[in-house]
Structure formats: structure tokens, C-alpha cells
Design a protein around this motif. Structure first.
Motif, PDB file in Angstrom:
ATOM      1  N   GLY A 252      -9.212  -0.283 -12.711  1.00 32.22           N
ATOM      2  CA  GLY A 252      -7.977  -0.237 -11.942  1.00 32.22           C
ATOM      3  C   GLY A 252      -8.264   0.246 -10.535  1.00 32.22           C
ATOM      4  O   GLY A 252      -9.404   0.587 -10.196  1.00 32.22           O
ATOM      5  N   ARG A 253      -7.216   0.308  -9.721  1.00 33.49           N
ATOM      6  CA  ARG A 253      -7.447   0.688  -8.324  1.00 33.49           C
ATOM      7  C   ARG A 253      -7.727   2.175  -8.170  1.00 33.49           C
ATOM      8  O   ARG A 253      -8.110   2.625  -7.091  1.00 33.49           O
ATOM      9  CB  ARG A 253      -6.276   0.254  -7.448  1.00 33.49           C
TER      10      ARG A 253
ATOM     11  N   SER B 283      -7.180  -5.200  -6.093  1.00 33.63           N
ATOM     12  CA  SER B 283      -6.504  -5.151  -7.376  1.00 33.63           C
ATOM     13  C   SER B 283      -6.914  -6.342  -8.218  1.00 33.63           C
ATOM     14  O   SER B 283      -6.913  -7.483  -7.752  1.00 33.63           O
ATOM     15  CB  SER B 283      -4.992  -5.174  -7.160  1.00 33.63           C
TER      16      SER B 283
ATOM     17  N   LYS C  80      -5.343  -7.001 -10.955  1.00 33.89           N
ATOM     18  CA  LYS C  80      -4.190  -7.195 -11.830  1.00 33.89           C
ATOM     19  C   LYS C  80      -3.936  -8.671 -12.144  1.00 33.89           C
ATOM     20  O   LYS C  80      -3.619  -9.030 -13.267  1.00 33.89           O
ATOM     21  CB  LYS C  80      -2.947  -6.579 -11.175  1.00 33.89           C
TER      22      LYS C  80
END
Ligand code: ADP
Ligand code: MG
Lengths: 432, 273
Positions: free
Chosen positions: A45-46, A55, A57
Motif C-alpha cells: 500500500g502507499r 498507488s 489500487k
């Protein structure tokens, strides 16, 4: 990444990885390790320091986990002027001998797939392979290992010269997905190679490329990577070792990719070694371009130079992390690093993190970062000579990246790269 | 000014021009008429608005036109973008030429020439024809050909920059050229060469507005009319002898609050029109 999305990757990964092991057994250990590592770590994750500005995501979207089919079409893009007739074609991460042309390859240069390599190679070569492409916990490398099918090995030994064009084509028009390619380049005995890697992609594709590169004593490798417009997610990882008086020149240029992460680790292991790491890009929309470099000055009397320049519009974001590690014995190191950006809009953003770790005392290390706007004075000067505002803006891309692309010897190729970036220059927001 | 002069064909008609920079009024009612083929000199102390005027004519966006009008060959100049003005034949030789590292002088000049030619619906020139053209023009301004491959004005000496401006003018073939302090920073030899280059381009319908602080340049580029700009207005106009008068007397009379005095020079213009 949320659990559900990760689960999706993991299920897909195990299935696909096991599917591969039935056809090709040499890499089962590597695949198993890759699956385990990815399942343990997943995508960072960041909050993870190394991924603060990028990111991942979007990779949790359902589209990416499946590997793209091996057959696919070459995306339509104008041919690059390459001045090389040696051409390696990879489609969706798979080396396609049928589409490649290796007839002009000198005797001293060999191009082969992993399976051929592993069957042919001597112990030393296998050792090199394992050193240059170690098992790792890196998310993309784990994925590459988990889904390792076949790869590419380029070996050049002796006093030879060659230019090779590698076309990486990704076709995600019918089905989205990912493609993973692992390769090794090995130069020894004074060999000189120029490798142009061209990346073309269409559709929703994650292209994951990993290279282990050995530039032996007095060898030269000049590598240019061109990301043609339309690439979606691009991950590149390179690990390079440079021997005595060796030269590794790297250039990455691109525009119009949604997410680019370029990681490169160069270790200068012999006196007189030099590396140039250059990058130039234009971004727009919500694109992300993240360059992450490490240069190890492991011994004395080596030099390195890094120049990365980006022109960012829209809500696009750029990141540069540049580590220069000068080991204790690396006296008389000369390392220069610069990262400059032009922000075209209020919502564009550049993050620069120079990291210097210097343990020797007689060294020259400089780093500089600038973030600016388009030079209004220069724009007016150009316009006052009849050049339109939009053309003047495009000329500023040429001006700003001149240092990065100036050393490309093939003028046709240099112009093509500059023109690609110029074409990607976002239009001015208020036309007068 | 007589009715006749007003109606004659003008290349530039500036009427009651008011312009400001960052909300500070600089030009306060400037009037100027230039006929095709004429050379006008605008003189005046530092800060009087000479460069502001030049930049307003070229279309610089930092300078806001508050009122007044500027007609160029009868069309509303203020409606045009800087590039349209250039393509229509207006050229400004900058007081402070801008450097553009990373763009070669040759590339810059060819891009400009081709932009202008496209606008004029002429065919673009290729690299070979361009080189031939630019070489002949470089000889005209006594400029070293090496400067073609250098970045635009980057690291150029003051004199090289000014010559480069005149070179651009020669290549772009304008109808109205404004030279903003082209003489500043030039030694006497360079001044002579630049002036000769300008004189070679005189003739026909091409008009010049020569902006200068000193009379020196006007010994070489002899003007038809001389104007004195003070606090954003033209306060005196005359023929070339006015320049000599200013050289003798300086600009201090402007501060004295005296009404500009009429002289022989003013008279001649009045009679001529
Ligand atoms: N870009 C600018 N920003 C702020 N003030 C300016 C700018 N350009 C000119 N000025 C101001 O306008 C006035 C006139 O300047 P200028 O036109 O350059 O005079 P000249 O060329 O006659 O010396 C001066 O007071 C100067 O400070
Ligand atoms: Mg001035």
C-alpha cells in the motif's frame, strides 16, 4: 489492497502457476517461491515507503490477474526508425520466434528462450542467471516468478557490435489481463550492444518486465526504452551490474501510459565503470510516472549521471526516488543526479526524493531537483516570431528534454521520440 | 496632423492608446501614424514607456490595453494574437532577447519561417533551402554561422543577441519592424554592422520604428521622423534634426514642466504634412 481483491489475484495465481508447471518443469521451484511470496506480501500500500507516490489500487480491479493469451495482434503504431535489422518480437510477454528476425545476428550474440538456455547453459551461466535474477519478495518480481513460463536470454561474448530491436506488444483488446516477461542480458569480453525496447499496448493490460543485466569488463550496453502512447500499466525492473571500464547507458521515454513504475538498480563493480540513467516524459490526465533508481558505487573510480525530466499536465503525478550509495572504498566517485519537472497545471504534482549515502571521503556527488512552469518569456518570444501558442508549447517540450535525448545518435529515432512527446503536450488551458 | 495624412494609407495608426502593466498606467494617450516605407524613431528617457509600446504592438499579454485603438493596414491589431501579428508582418527586435536552451537557433528560425509561410499560404522550406537562405542573411548581419547550431541566444554575447534579432528580421521579411534599443550593448563596429543590415532591409513598403535612448544609432539609420516619448505620451515630433537637438540638450527639459518648445525641426514636419 483489500482482501477480496488480493484473494482474486491469489486464486488466479495459484491456478495459473500450477497450470504452467505441467508443461515446463525447470522453473517449478521459482514459480512456487513466487506464489508463496506474493501470497504472503501482496501488493504494497502507499504506507509502504517505497510506494508512497504510486498507488497500486487499480491493479486490484478484476481485469488484471489473468495472463493474456499468447497469441495476440500487434497494435498498430508507426514503425520506429531503428537502424537495426535484428528484431525480437514478444507478444503478451511471450517470445515469438516466428515473428522475430535473427538472421543478421553476429555469431558472438545468442538469443534464446529460458528453456533452451537452461538446457544448454554451463554451470557458470546458470550461476549468473541465479545471481542476476534472484528470488525476491518484490511484488512484481514475485508475480513474474509465479507466472514464469519462458523468458529471453541475450548473450554477447567477444569483440562484437550489434543493434537489437525488441518489440514488446500487448494486446488487451478482447480480454484484459497481465503479461510477465523476465529476461537476462549478458555481455562479456568487450561486447557492445545497443538494445531498443519498444512497448506497444492496447486495452487494459499490465505489462511486467524484469531484466537481469550483466555488463562485463570493457563492455557497453546502450538501452533505450520507448513507451508508445496507449500503454496502461507498465512495470519495469532492471538489475544491472557493470564491470571494469564497462558502460551502461539507459534511457526511458514515454507518454500516454496510465501508470509507469520504472525501477532500476545499477551496481558499478569495476574501476572505470560508468552509467547514464536518463528519462523523459510528458504526462496528462491522471497518469502516474514513477522512476525509482539506485546506483551502487561499489568500487573506486566510477562515474554516474542521472537526468530525468518530466512535463506534467492535468492531474498527473510524477515521482523520482534516486539513491546513490557510495561504498567505503569507492574513492574518487563522481556522481551527478538531476530531476526536473515542468508543471502545467495546478493539479499536477512532482515528488522528488534524492537519497545519498556516502561512506567514502574523496567523492563528488551532486544532486539537484527543480520544479517550474513553462517559460512564459520563451513562449512569447516564439509567438512573436509567428509560431502558434500550441506549437510553441510543443517546442518547449523539445527544449526541456534536449539534454535527455540529445545523445541519441540515430537522428531519425531521436526525432520520433521527441515528436511523440511533443504530440502528448496537453493543450493550453486558456487560449488567447 | 492634417486630414490628408489621416486618410492616406497608413501601415500603423495608433490612436489615444492607454496601456498598463499590473494596473499601473504606462502609456497615457499615445498617438502615432506610420506610412509604408517610413522610418520613425522613438526616443525618450528610461522608463518613459518605449518598450511597453513595442510590446503592446507585438501583443505581449503582460501589457493590458485600457483604451484607444491600433490599426495595422486598416485592421484592428489588438484583436490578433502575437503569432497572428507576426504572420501579418509585424516584427519586434527585443531589447532583451530571450534565450531558449535546448532549441537550436536553426530549428527556431526554420520553425518561425515555416509558421509564417504556412500562414501566408506559401510552401514550407526544407532544410537545404533554409540553410541557403539563412546563410545569405547571416552574411548580411555579419554573424558567425556557428551560432546556427547553438541554442537560441544561450550564452550569446550582447552583440550576438542583437545580431541574431536582425537575422530573424531578415529571414522573416516583415512589413513593420520595431527595433527596441537594438543599439544598446553594441560597440561602434557592431553598431555599424547591425545598422548596415537594417539599411539593407530598408526600401519598398517596409516600415521601421526604431526605439532608442541615444541619438548615436540614428547617425546610421537615418529616420524620416523622430518622436519623443515621455510619461507614456509623444510630447514632441520632428525630423532627424530633433535627434541631434536631444543629443545636445538631453531629456532634462521634460522634467522642467516647461511646455515642449517648438523648434526648427518641428516646423519642418508641420510643413511637410
Ligand atoms: N513587465 C513589467 N512589469 C512591471 N513593470 C513594468 C514592466 N514593463 C515595464 N514596466 C514599467 O513600466 C515603465 C515603462 O517601462 P518601459 O516601457 O520598459 O520603458 P522604456 O523602454 O522607455 O525604458 C517603467 O516604470 C517600468 O518599470
Ligand atoms: Mg526599453
Amino acid at each position: 489492497m483489500n482482501n477480496e481483491a488480493l484473494q482474486h489475484w491469489n486464486n488466479s495465481l495459484t491456478g495459473q502457476s500450477e497450470g504452467l508447471s505441467s508443461t515446463e518443469d525447470l522453473f517449478s521451484t521459482r514459480r512456487k517461491a513466487g506464489v508463496d511470496s506474493f501470497q504472503k506480501n501482496g501488493f504494497p500500500g502507499r504506507r509502504h515507503e517505497e510506494w508512497r507516490y504510486t498507488s497500486l489500487k487499480s491493479l486490484s480491479e478484476e481485469g488484471y490477474p489473468a495472463c493474456l493469451p499468447h497469441e495476440g495482434n500487434l497494435p498498430e503504431v508507426d514503425e520506429l526508425i531503428t537502424s537495426s535489422d535484428i528484431r525480437i518480437v514478444l507478444i503478451n510477454g511471450v517470445f515469438r520466434k516466428d515473428l522475430s528476425d535473427l538472421t543478421a545476428l553476429p555469431d558472438e550474440v545468442r538469443v534464446e528462450g529460458f528453456s533452451d538456455f537452461r538446457q544448454r547453459a554451463n554451470t557458470q551461466e546458470i550461476e549468473n542467471f541465479d545471481r542476476m535474477l534472484p528470488l525476491s519478495d518484490h511484488p512484481f518480481q514475485s508475480l513474474g516468478d509465479a507466472l514464469l513460463d519462458d523468458g529471453l536470454v541475450v548473450t554477447a561474448i567477444g569483440n562484437t557490435d550489434a543493434r537489437i530491436h525488441i518489440l514488446h506488444a500487448y494486446d488487451g483488446t478482447d480480454t484484459s489481463g497481465s503479461a510477465h516477461i523476465t529476461g537476462m542480458i549478458h555481455l562479456e569480453g568487450g561486447a557492445r550492444l545497443e538494445i531498443l525496447e519498444e512497448f506497444r499496448s492496447q486495452g487494459q493490460v499490465m505489462g511486467n518486465t524484469r531484466w537481469g543485466i550483466h555488463v562485463g569488463d570493457e563492455c557497453t550496453l546502450s538501452r533505450q526504452r520507448i513507451l508508445r502512447p496507449g500503454c496502461d500499466v507498465v512495470f519495469h525492473g532492471s538489475r544491472v551490474e557493470v564491470g571494469k571500464a564497462g558502460l551502461f547507458q539507459d534511457l526511458i521515454a514515454g507518454s500516454g501510459s496510465r501508470l509507469v513504475r520504472n525501477e532500476i538498480h545499477v551496481s558499478l563493480n569495476g574501476a572505470g565503470g560508468h552509467t547514464d540513467l536518463f528519462g523523459g516524459y510528458v504526462s496528462d490526465g491522471d497518469e502516474v510516472v514513477d522512476h525509482h533508481t539506485t546506483i551502487e558505487h561499489a568500487v573506486a573510480d566510477c562515474t554516474s549521471r542521472e537526468i530525468y525530466r518530466g512535463v506534467l499536465g492535468g492531474k498527473s503525478r510524477g515521482a523520482f526516488t534516486g539513491m546513490i550509495h557510495v561504498h567505503q572504498d569507492a574513492q574518487r566517485t563522481d556522481a551527478k543526479q538531476s530531476n526536473d519537472a515542468i508543471l502545467l497545471s495546478r493539479n499536477s504534482e512532482m515528488n522528488t526524493r534524492p537519497r545519498l549515502e556516502i561512506y567514502a571521503d574523496d567523492v563528488k556527488c551532486t544532486h539537484g531537483a527543480t520544479v517550474g512552469e513553462l517559460d512564459e518569456g520563451a513562449l512569447f518570444y516564439l509567438r512573436s516570431r509567428g509560431v502558434s501558442l500550441e506549437e510553441a508549447r510543443r517546442m518547449m517540450v523539445r527544449a526541456f528534454t534536449a539534454e535527455v535525448f540529445g545523445e541519441i545518435e540515430n537522428e531519425g529515432l531521436r526525432e520520433q521520440i521527441i515528436e511523440q512527446l511533443q504530440a502528448a503536450m496537453p493543450a493550453s488551458e486558456c487560449v488567447t | 496632423m492634417s486630414e490628408n495624412e489621416k486618410e492616406g494609407s497608413m501601415i500603423l495608426e495608433v490612436n489615444d492608446l492607454h496601456a498598463s502593466v499590473e494596473d499601473t498606467p504606462i502609456l497615457r494617450g499615445l498617438n502615432l501614424n506610420v506610412k509604408p516605407g517610413e522610418v520613425h524613431a522613438i526616443m525618450g528617457p528610461n522608463g518613459s514607456g518605449k518598450s511597453t509600446f513595442a510590446n503592446v504592438i507585438a501583443g505581449h499579454e503582460d501589457y493590458a490595453v485600457d483604451s484607444g485603438s491600433v490599426l495595422y493596414n486598416g485592421i484592428d491589431l489588438l484583436d490578433l494574437s502575437p503569432e497572428e501579428r507576426a504572420c501579418e508582418g509585424i516584427f519586434l527586435a527585443f531589447q532583451y532577447p530571450v534565450s531558449i536552451p535546448g532549441i537550436s537557433n536553426a530549428y527556431f528560425l526554420r520553425s518561425a519561417l515555416n509558421a509564417v509561410r504556412r500562414y501566408r499560404e506559401e510552401s514550407e522550406v526544407d532544410a537545404v533551402d533554409f540553410l541557403q537562405l539563412v546563410r545569405s542573411k547571416m552574411a548580411l548581419v555579419g554573424m558567425d554561422e556557428k551560432l546556427l547550431q547553438r541554442s537560441v541566444n544561450d550564452g550569446f554575447s550582447g552583440g550576438e543577441k542583437k545580431r541574431n534579432e536582425i537575422l530573424q528580421m531578415a529571414v522573416l521579411d516583415p512589413k513593420l519592424a520595431i527595433l527596441d534599443e537594438t543599439d544598446s550593448g553594441l560597440d561602434i563596429d557592431a553598431l555599424r554592422i547591425v545598422a548596415e543590415g537594417v539599411n539593407a532591409l530598408r526600401g519598398g513598403d517596409r516600415s521601421f520604428i526604431v526605439v532608442t535612448h541615444y541619438q548615436r544609432l540614428l547617425d546610421y539609420i537615418v529616420p524620416d521622423h523622430v518622436h519623443v516619448l515621455s510619461q507614456g505620451q509623444i510630447v514632441r515630433s520632428g525630423d532627424k534634426t530633433l535627434a541631434h537637438e536631444l543629443e545636445r540638450e538631453g531629456y532634462s527639459w521634460l522634467d522642467s514642466g516647461d511646455k515642449p518648445k517648438k523648434s526648427e525641426a518641428d516646423q519642418k514636419v508641420q510643413e511637410a504634412s
